[in-house]
Design a protein around this motif. Structure first.
Motif, PDB file in Angstrom:
ATOM      1  N   ARG A 172      18.787  57.161  -4.253  1.00 41.74           N
ATOM      2  CA  ARG A 172      19.009  58.688  -3.787  1.00 41.74           C
ATOM      3  C   ARG A 172      20.825  59.114  -4.077  1.00 41.74           C
ATOM      4  O   ARG A 172      20.604  60.195  -4.802  1.00 41.74           O
ATOM      5  CB  ARG A 172      18.817  58.611  -2.473  1.00 41.74           C
ATOM      6  N   GLU A 173      21.361  58.098  -4.015  1.00 45.69           N
ATOM      7  CA  GLU A 173      22.467  58.346  -3.891  1.00 45.69           C
ATOM      8  C   GLU A 173      23.565  58.638  -5.625  1.00 45.69           C
ATOM      9  O   GLU A 173      24.829  58.563  -6.207  1.00 45.69           O
ATOM     10  CB  GLU A 173      23.633  57.379  -3.177  1.00 45.69           C
ATOM     11  N   ASN A 174      22.588  58.331  -6.411  1.00 46.23           N
ATOM     12  CA  ASN A 174      22.924  57.985  -7.923  1.00 46.23           C
ATOM     13  C   ASN A 174      22.492  58.553  -8.659  1.00 46.23           C
ATOM     14  O   ASN A 174      20.997  58.409  -8.735  1.00 46.23           O
ATOM     15  CB  ASN A 174      22.707  56.211  -8.165  1.00 46.23           C
ATOM     16  N   ARG A 175      22.427  59.869  -9.293  1.00 55.45           N
ATOM     17  CA  ARG A 175      21.283  60.260 -10.884  1.00 55.45           C
ATOM     18  C   ARG A 175      21.125  59.899 -11.931  1.00 55.45           C
ATOM     19  O   ARG A 175      19.275  59.872 -12.210  1.00 55.45           O
ATOM     20  CB  ARG A 175      21.906  62.080 -10.955  1.00 55.45           C
ATOM     21  N   ARG A 176      21.932  58.491 -11.567  1.00 56.15           N
ATOM     22  CA  ARG A 176      21.675  57.772 -13.076  1.00 56.15           C
ATOM     23  C   ARG A 176      21.888  56.397 -12.238  1.00 56.15           C
ATOM     24  O   ARG A 176      23.429  56.116 -11.323  1.00 56.15           O
ATOM     25  CB  ARG A 176      22.430  57.584 -14.316  1.00 56.15           C
ATOM     26  N   LEU A 177      20.573  55.141 -12.614  1.00 56.66           N
ATOM     27  CA  LEU A 177      21.189  53.688 -12.230  1.00 56.66           C
ATOM     28  C   LEU A 177      20.095  52.805 -13.087  1.00 56.66           C
ATOM     29  O   LEU A 177      19.078  53.028 -13.549  1.00 56.66           O
ATOM     30  CB  LEU A 177      21.123  53.874 -11.030  1.00 56.66           C
ATOM     31  N   VAL A 178      20.783  51.443 -13.233  1.00 55.02           N
ATOM     32  CA  VAL A 178      20.211  50.576 -13.106  1.00 55.02           C
ATOM     33  C   VAL A 178      19.560  49.784 -13.207  1.00 55.02           C
ATOM     34  O   VAL A 178      20.642  49.213 -11.914  1.00 55.02           O
ATOM     35  CB  VAL A 178      20.440  49.921 -14.662  1.00 55.02           C
ATOM     36  N   LEU A 179      18.931  49.789 -12.719  1.00 54.78           N
ATOM     37  CA  LEU A 179      17.632  48.334 -11.510  1.00 54.78           C
ATOM     38  C   LEU A 179      17.714  47.614 -11.534  1.00 54.78           C
ATOM     39  O   LEU A 179      16.048  46.935 -12.302  1.00 54.78           O
ATOM     40  CB  LEU A 179      16.875  48.978  -9.990  1.00 54.78           C
ATOM     41  N   THR A 180      17.934  46.658 -11.031  1.00 54.32           N
ATOM     42  CA  THR A 180      17.852  45.014 -11.695  1.00 54.32           C
ATOM     43  C   THR A 180      17.404  44.017 -10.857  1.00 54.32           C
ATOM     44  O   THR A 180      17.502  44.282 -10.190  1.00 54.32           O
ATOM     45  CB  THR A 180      18.892  44.387 -12.763  1.00 54.32           C
ATOM     46  N   GLY A 181      16.845  43.093 -11.342  1.00 48.92           N
ATOM     47  CA  GLY A 181      16.535  42.139 -10.546  1.00 48.92           C
ATOM     48  C   GLY A 181      15.216  40.747 -10.553  1.00 48.92           C
ATOM     49  O   GLY A 181      15.127  40.926 -12.580  1.00 48.92           O
ATOM     50  N   ASP A 182      15.071  39.229 -10.202  1.00 46.84           N
ATOM     51  CA  ASP A 182      14.612  38.286 -11.123  1.00 46.84           C
ATOM     52  C   ASP A 182      13.724  39.080 -11.302  1.00 46.84           C
ATOM     53  O   ASP A 182      12.510  39.601 -10.752  1.00 46.84           O
ATOM     54  CB  ASP A 182      15.001  37.697 -10.274  1.00 46.84           C
ATOM     55  N   PRO A 183      12.238  37.906 -11.552  1.00 47.25           N
ATOM     56  CA  PRO A 183      10.729  38.536 -12.441  1.00 47.25           C
ATOM     57  C   PRO A 183       9.776  38.319 -10.788  1.00 47.25           C
ATOM     58  O   PRO A 183      10.153  37.564  -9.963  1.00 47.25           O
ATOM     59  CB  PRO A 183      10.597  37.198 -12.752  1.00 47.25           C
ATOM     60  N   GLY A 184       9.400  39.446 -10.969  1.00 48.04           N
ATOM     61  CA  GLY A 184       8.904  39.497  -9.329  1.00 48.04           C
ATOM     62  C   GLY A 184       9.124  40.080  -8.382  1.00 48.04           C
ATOM     63  O   GLY A 184       9.022  40.176  -7.125  1.00 48.04           O
ATOM     64  N   SER A 185      10.493  41.171  -8.950  1.00 46.15           N
ATOM     65  CA  SER A 185      11.704  40.833  -7.316  1.00 46.15           C
ATOM     66  C   SER A 185      11.282  42.241  -6.886  1.00 46.15           C
ATOM     67  O   SER A 185      11.809  42.929  -5.867  1.00 46.15           O
ATOM     68  CB  SER A 185      12.681  41.328  -7.615  1.00 46.15           C
ATOM     69  N   GLY A 186      10.159  43.762  -7.919  1.00 50.86           N
ATOM     70  CA  GLY A 186       9.736  44.216  -7.294  1.00 50.86           C
ATOM     71  C   GLY A 186       9.997  45.605  -8.172  1.00 50.86           C
ATOM     72  O   GLY A 186      10.020  46.664  -7.282  1.00 50.86           O
ATOM     73  N   LYS A 187      10.985  45.825  -8.900  1.00 51.22           N
ATOM     74  CA  LYS A 187      11.586  46.399  -9.760  1.00 51.22           C
ATOM     75  C   LYS A 187      10.127  47.755 -10.364  1.00 51.22           C
ATOM     76  O   LYS A 187      10.410  48.939  -9.530  1.00 51.22           O
ATOM     77  CB  LYS A 187      11.666  46.048 -11.055  1.00 51.22           C
ATOM     78  N   SER A 188       8.627  47.162 -11.149  1.00 53.43           N
ATOM     79  CA  SER A 188       8.050  48.121 -11.296  1.00 53.43           C
ATOM     80  C   SER A 188       7.156  48.855 -10.200  1.00 53.43           C
ATOM     81  O   SER A 188       7.427  49.800 -10.168  1.00 53.43           O
ATOM     82  CB  SER A 188       7.101  47.621 -12.549  1.00 53.43           C
TER      83      SER A 188
END
Length: 925
Positions: A172-188
């Protein structure tokens, strides 16, 4: 035959004749419709009363349209809209339908069947808000001109209660961002959840909107979801020389058209151009080819510049989104100033508990369980997850979902993640087939077809494992990790004398009767989650005679791609009682003849991860295992001291060392490893240096770690037994606050044994030092501020712990590095002091014994005097105490040897730690 069924069959025929529905899919869906003749489909959707005005804004829709029979698989088969507003309304509800289901099928056999009348579990009902590793209260920029102003900023920041920043708030606070995480962390899952929420927004009540998208007004925002591996796969053979915005938009257009939603292209583009879209780009890490990933990265960057007002979220695995290892290695990340990076945090205890409750509550809603049965199952699963061998697995959202799935069907949980996957694979393949048609007769199953030609389930699994291995291997050959229907048919035909027709029939049954291979697009299959592909690929790898050599070759070729698959292969071998193959792999990865180039260090680190996967108990059952464990520990200690790997990966290697048992003196040992500092003068201060004379003293090489502080906790340090070690004021705070351990004691990203203890007040640090002094008979205490600075900057008044006046990125664990978490002590060797102390700058703020005095001048009075009261440990909370060294959350402005901070002695922040000193300077504690 009723009218609605006739309409459905007519739509299927029209789609087949237009080429949008392949023959195989068409025949299967016709057969399904006939078998389920009692299933009714919704009539054509009513036309909503809505329009787009001259500025492209959509007015309120008076009549919403529910998803009905006009959505078949991923394709819209309803009537054409008559205006843009209708087109967008249809697009929204189809998108909400496609992204609103739990990615893994299956709380019961009926829910897994594509032809069943029951609705699958709804993602929005089970989704638990994810946190990032960043804190809610943003770090204040240290851009003031004086040290006093800097200290005031730091104090104000620390006085505020901070909590983890949610993934939703970060987006919400960033109009552009990359969200990273470990396998199965819930990114998708998060990307799908957001897509569903934005698509459903017009149909939700204000209460539903507030619950789903807290504090986010999503009026007018429309989602566009893109799977980046599909985009990469669709690119032409020779890549275009330059990435242009039209490349990504052309792919989006093509996908909409393939789903019979071409009518939404123009109104969607209008909203995208006007900043009313959120584009969710999922799985940058799944673009495994360096050339294609660079092109995809550039395509995303130019797309963002072309549509500057719309929002863009990119997801990627953490290990695949790292700085380049060398100057010659291309940086495949997006520009951080345009796309800041946020990393998903593991689930905490509260999130785990809420997920389990939501899971079984949803089963009650769907009539699968009674309230009483759900309460019992909830209690049982929570109890099972609390087991020491499973609790850490439950912090990964995917594995927790798998646990819930297995527990629902089995009533128990296995004790290893590879076993969890094996249980789920078995259920997705065979249990889902226990279906009956409306007449009560059994539908022929895949298992029955196999038995009819003399084949067993293991033969079928062997084919799937090999296909998974080949698909996973394709990830490094510029192809997406999907399985075409032709490839699947060719592989399965081997089971019945090469008969392709038999294999085709088997595939049609699999489409309807199993959940392990999902037809994402017509004639294109994939596994429910990438980790299932990795698990099955690992199963194939595990049975190879040359397992150790082949696994090492794969890791050498592409470690991020093969890491999980190899570890899951190791887990499967251990579960079958085979320890020899995994130990042989460790020996191959980390030979006696040390290899000290970058690849050699990576292999040594991975050897440690393999040992963690095997389990220390199993490893220590054999002389070879014990020998390899000692050797790998030694190599990981050397890795931390070498600084050849990038800082982010050294930190992860430090985590691995913690899990194996960090052998360094003064890290997990009861007493600190002390460094002697000789008597003499040194230059102290920040803007105005002045000489101070100190007698000889000693200071710990590392901050006090979790392992060391745990000894104090377990010895009753917070109880009456050691009350004499606490100051009167400190004991009062402990009693009123109900302190029984450090704050954040169980926070996963701060909890490794070799990380510095955090969340301790000055009172607790003093109590620990006095306890250590009492139990050892040695004069341990907190260092004075002058001693701390002398140990950090040597005698020459240097700005940093290293020589020179220039800041060096990556030399300390600061906010510039982006970790937003503490690291194993000693993981930043380039910042070691002249005397040999580690982490004097970065990692955690360290309490000093010293009171903050002379606030106007913010410096020691001259000449320096020990007896002026500033080293007195008595007094109340208004006797502010000095903090030194800055932390992983502080920017470079605070990472100077002369920088001072201060706070009340009751402060217990997530970046407050301390180290121990000893000297006769202060005779009594």
């Amino acid at each position: 035959m009723n009218d609605t069924l006739e309409q459905k069959l007519e739509r299927l025929r029209a789609l087949n004749e237009s080429g949008l529905l392949p023959d195989a899919v068409y025949h299967a869906q016709v057969e399904q419709a006939l078998v389920q003749a009692e299933l009714t489909f919704a009539s054509p959707p009513a036309k909503p009363a809505a329009h787009i005005d001259g500025e492209g804004n959509v007015t309120a829709i008076e009549q919403s349209v529910a998803v009905g029979g006009d959505v078949q698989g991923n394709v819209y088969i309803g009537v054409e809209p008559t205006n843009d507003a209708e087109a967008l309304a249809i697009y929204r509800r189809v998108t909400a339908h496609l992204h609103g289901r739990l990615p893994l099928r299956g709380r019961d056999v009926g829910a897994s069947d594509p032809a069943a009348t029951r609705n699958p579990l709804q993602l929005a009902h089970i989704y638990i808000a994810l946190n990032t590793t960043q804190q809610q209260q943003a770090d204040l920029a240290h851009d003031r001109s004086t040290e006093r102003e800097l200290a005031e900023l730091a104090r104000l920041e620390r006085d505020q209660e901070r909590s983890p920043l949610s993934a939703l708030a970060a987006t919400r606070e960033n109009r552009r961002l990359v969200l990273t995480g470990d396998p199965g962390s819930g990114k998708s899952t998060f990307a799908n959840y957001l897509t569903h929420c934005f698509a459903m927004w017009p149909q939700w009540t204000p209460a539903e909107r507030s619950e789903r998208l807290t504090e986010w007004d999503a009026d007018g925002i429309i989602p566009i979801f893109v799977t980046l591996r599909d985009f990469a796969h669709a690119l032409p053979g020779p890549l275009p020389e330059t990435a242009l915005p039209r490349h990504l938009w052309a792919f989006i257009t093509e996908r909409l058209t393939a789903r019979n939603l071409g009518f939404a292209v123009e109104p969607l583009h209008t909203l995208l151009d006007q900043g009313q879209a959120i584009v969710l780009l999922d799985g940058l890490d799944e673009v495994a080819s360096e050339a294609r990933r660079r092109f995809v990265r550039d395509a995303v960057a130019v797309f963002a510049r072309r549509y500057p007002d719309s929002r863009i979220l990119v997801t990627c695995r953490t290990l695949s989104y790292q700085p380049p290892a060398t100057e010659q290695t291309p940086d495949l990340r997006l520009a951080s100033e345009q796309f800041p990076t946020f990393t998903l945090a593991p689930f905490n205890d509260d999130q785990i508990s809420r997920f389990v409750e939501a899971w079984y509550a949803e089963l009650v809603v769907h009539g699968e369980l009674t309230d009483e049965a759900a309460a019992e199952q909830t209690h049982n699963l929570k109890t099972a997850i609390a087991r020491a061998d499973l609790s850490h697995l439950a912090r990964t959202p995917l594995l927790l979902t798998v646990m819930a799935l297995v527990h629902t069907h089995r009533g128990r949980l296995p004790d290893a993640r590879s076993l969890l996957y094996e249980e789920t694979v078995e259920m997705l393949l065979w249990r889902w087939e226990e279906l009956r048609n409306a007449a009560g007769q059994r539908v022929p199953t895949v298992r029955q077809r196999l038995h009819a030609v003399g084949r067993k389930e293991t033969d079928f699994l062997r084919i799937l494992r090999h296909l998974a291995f080949e698909a996973h291997s394709a990830g490094s050959q510029q192809r997406s990790a999907d399985i075409s229907e032709w490839t699947l048919q060719q592989a399965l035909a081997v089971l019945n004398e090469g008969k392709r027709d038999w294999a085709a029939e088997l595939i049609q049954m699999m489409k309807l009767r199993t959940g392990l291979l999902v037809e994402r697009e017509p004639s294109v299959f994939s596994f429910p989650h990438r980790t299932y592909q990795e698990y099955l690929a690992g199963c194939h790898l595990s049975v190879q005679a040359g397992f150790a050599a082949e696994a090492t070759e794969l890791i050498n070729a592409d470690r991020p791609l093969w890491r999980e698959a190899v570890l899951l292969a190791v887990g499967r071998l251990v579960n079958t009682g085979d320890i020899d193959k995994p130990l042989a792999l460790v020996g191959t990865l980390c030979p006696r003849q040390a290899v000290t180039d970058e690849a050699g260090w990576y292999r040594a680190w991975f050897a440690g991860e393999v040992l963690v996967e095997i389990g220390q108990y199993q490893v220590e059952q054999s002389p070879l295992g014990r020998d390899l464990l000692a050797h790998v520990r030694e190599r990981l200690v050397a890795l931390l001291a070498d600084a050849q790997l990038p800082a982010q990966e050294r930190v992860l290697a430090g985590d691995t060392l913690a899990l194996l048992g960090d052998p360094r003196p003064g890290v997990c040992t009861p007493e600190p490893d002390l460094i002697a500092i000789p008597a003499g003068s040194f230059l102290m201060g920040e803007d105005d240096l002045y000489a101070i004379e100190l007698p000889a003293f000693a200071i710990a090489r590392y901050p006090v770690t979790n392992a060391q502080y745990r000894l104090f906790v377990e010895d009753g340090g917070y109880g009456d037994k050691w009350r004499p070690c606490w100051t009167e004021e400190g004991w009062g705070y402990k009693e009123r606050g109900g302190w029984t351990e450090p704050r954040y004691w169980d926070r996963p990203d701060l909890a490794h044994d070799n990380q510095p203890v955090v969340g301790v007040s000055w009172y607790e640090a003093v109590a620990f030092a006095r306890w250590l002094r009492t139990t050892t008979g040695k004069p341990y205490r907190l260092p004075t501020e002058a001693e701390w600075e002398r140990a950090a900057r040597h005698t020459d008044g240097r700005i940093f712990t290293w020589e020179g006046e220039q800041w060096q990125d990556g030399v300390v664990n600061s906010s510039e590095l982006g970790l937003k978490r503490t690291s194993a002590v000693g993981a930043f060797p380039q910042s070691v002091t002249v005397g040999g102390a580690h982490d004097m700058l970065g990692n955690v703020w360290e309490w000093c014994q010293t009171r903050w005095q002379d606030e106007q001048e913010n410096k020691y009075p001259r000449p320096y005097r020990v007896d002026d009261g500033r080293e007195d440990i008595g007094g109340n909370w208004r006797a502010y105490r000095v903090l030194r060294g800055a932390s992983a959350w502080s920017d470079k402005g605070a990472h100077r040897c002369g920088f001072r901070d201060w706070i009340g002695p009751n402060g217990r922040d997530y970046d407050h730690g301390f180290r121990i000193a000893v000297s006769p300077l202060i005779s009594a504690l």
